[in-house]
Write a protein that holds these residues in place. Sequence first.
Motif, mmCIF file in Angstrom:
data_model
loop_
_atom_site.group_PDB
_atom_site.id
_atom_site.type_symbol
_atom_site.label_atom_id
_atom_site.label_comp_id
_atom_site.label_asym_id
_atom_site.label_seq_id
_atom_site.Cartn_x
_atom_site.Cartn_y
_atom_site.Cartn_z
ATOM 1 N N ARG A 180 0.845 -1.200 0.000
ATOM 2 C CA ARG A 180 0.000 0.000 0.000
ATOM 3 C C ARG A 180 0.877 1.245 0.000
ATOM 4 N N GLU A 198 -5.751 3.702 -5.413
ATOM 5 C CA GLU A 198 -4.382 3.699 -4.908
ATOM 6 C C GLU A 198 -3.445 3.005 -5.880
ATOM 7 N N ARG A 203 -1.667 7.228 -1.596
ATOM 8 C CA ARG A 203 -2.485 6.701 -0.513
ATOM 9 C C ARG A 203 -3.782 7.501 -0.401
#
Length: 349
Positions: free
Chosen positions: A63, A139, A145
């Motif tokens: 992420r 994303e 983010r």
Amino acid sequence: MEPSGPTESTGRGLVDRLAIGALLGVLVVSIGGVALLTVYLNRLGDAVEGLKRVDPLASYAGRPSAVSEDGVDAVNYLLTTTDEAGTLEAVVIVHLSSSRRDLTLVALPSDLVADDGNGRTTLAASFAQDPLRTARAVESLTGARMDHQARLDLDGFSGVVDSLGGIAIDGADLSGQQVVSLLGSAPDPLSRSVRTADLLRAAFARANLGSTITDPNRFDKVMDALTPCLTVDSALTSEEIRGMIVESRVRADRIATWPLGSRPTQAGAEPDEEALAALRAAFAEDAFTTTQTPATARSAASAPSSPSPIASAPSSPSPTTAAPTLTSSPQPTGSPDVRIATTSTSSPR
């Protein structure tokens, strides 16, 4: 600006009110007017009680991390709008710079194809399965983010527009229903997202007018209209937003709209590679160029005096032309649909 009270419970209540006040500052009221928001803390209590919340996007391998400068993170709010049936209509990333001076509205078409963690699909299809999958897809696409999510029901938003006294477009005030009709008449998904972003800019500008947010009755109407149609994630903490209140220096007339060009395919819209590369770089560097364009240079005063608000509004750029294509010096634009004054460059960092 830390609120205080005789009990811990009272203190928490005031913090919650600050939190909803700051959120409304991002979505409807110009952050430049946060000083006025503090005057109305007591009027925000009902809005806090009625605000709907959902789970935030959980962490996953790979992420993206937040982009920071001088210890302050840039913040991205993923704003999605839905119709009465809950179908995804528009996708706008609200990017607040780490300097807290620049706000950029990145418009993505709802039929954009991206990897949502379960394969490549359109943002609308992933949203129908789970809005959190849409956040992950954005994303993956942008490399940025998505810190928080906000979902806005368009039918409810029409009430917010009416409570603001309409939105000025092409020199005329549109009612809430006219705004919904304008969005519904967009020729393609990218145009709809661009119009959504530009209408938000117009809402910021209208809300920034002193007569709108210093009139207690109108202020209450805006709060009452916004709360039922807005959903946010539970990770949007009071502490974070309280800090944003103190630090933010965004002005309504400095907000830029940045559309991502795309091309149609059988599977959905594919992003223009050069435009996507520029967008990813802008997120990574927390540096969105806000060079003035002819469309954003025009002020409401120069608009025609008696336009037909819906029929005469020019269409936003079609994704079939991938316009405007963002290159190494991207030029975000305000759609000709919305004419509000802007400045020629971004604020100094």
